[in-house]
Design a protein around this motif. Structure first.
Motif, PDB file in Angstrom:
ATOM      1  N   ILE A  56      64.908  51.847  23.707  1.00 61.71           N
ATOM      2  CA  ILE A  56      64.088  52.368  23.269  1.00 61.71           C
ATOM      3  C   ILE A  56      63.591  53.734  24.125  1.00 61.71           C
ATOM      4  N   TYR A  57      63.861  53.781  25.260  1.00 60.99           N
ATOM      5  CA  TYR A  57      63.731  55.179  25.937  1.00 60.99           C
ATOM      6  C   TYR A  57      64.777  56.137  25.620  1.00 60.99           C
ATOM      7  N   TRP A  59      66.264  56.198  22.646  1.00 61.52           N
ATOM      8  CA  TRP A  59      65.761  56.380  21.051  1.00 61.52           C
ATOM      9  C   TRP A  59      64.706  57.512  21.064  1.00 61.52           C
ATOM     10  N   PHE A  60      63.839  57.467  22.083  1.00 61.42           N
ATOM     11  CA  PHE A  60      62.607  58.499  21.796  1.00 61.42           C
ATOM     12  C   PHE A  60      62.825  59.592  22.569  1.00 61.42           C
ATOM     13  N   PHE A  61      63.203  59.553  23.687  1.00 59.33           N
ATOM     14  CA  PHE A  61      63.386  60.531  24.844  1.00 59.33           C
ATOM     15  C   PHE A  61      64.910  61.300  25.130  1.00 59.33           C
TER      16      PHE A  61
END
Length: 65
Positions: A56-57, A59-61
């Motif tokens: 998730i990290y 994917w977003f950052f």
């Protein structure tokens, strides 16, 4: 040539089986076996949560190359 893959977690499963064997003969309590089994489950859940968190990290950052 065929690749031989060893399953992961053999050490923890072996320890759990030894604890079950010892509890069956009354050397240790069944509570110790249950506590160790919960520990194994917690390790698995924490590992999955860390991997999902990293994905998730990223994917977003995560930056593009």
């Amino acid at each position: 040539m065929r690749e031989v893959r060893r399953p992961r977690g053999n050490c923890l499963i072996t320890i759990l089986l030894i604890l079950v064997f010892m509890a069956a003969f009354g050397i240790i309590s069944w509570d110790a076996v249950g506590a160790f089994a919960r520990f194994i489950v917690y390790v698995i859940v924490a590992g999955i949560a860390i991997i999902v968190g990293i994905i998730i990290y990223a994917w977003f950052f995560g930056g593009r190359w």
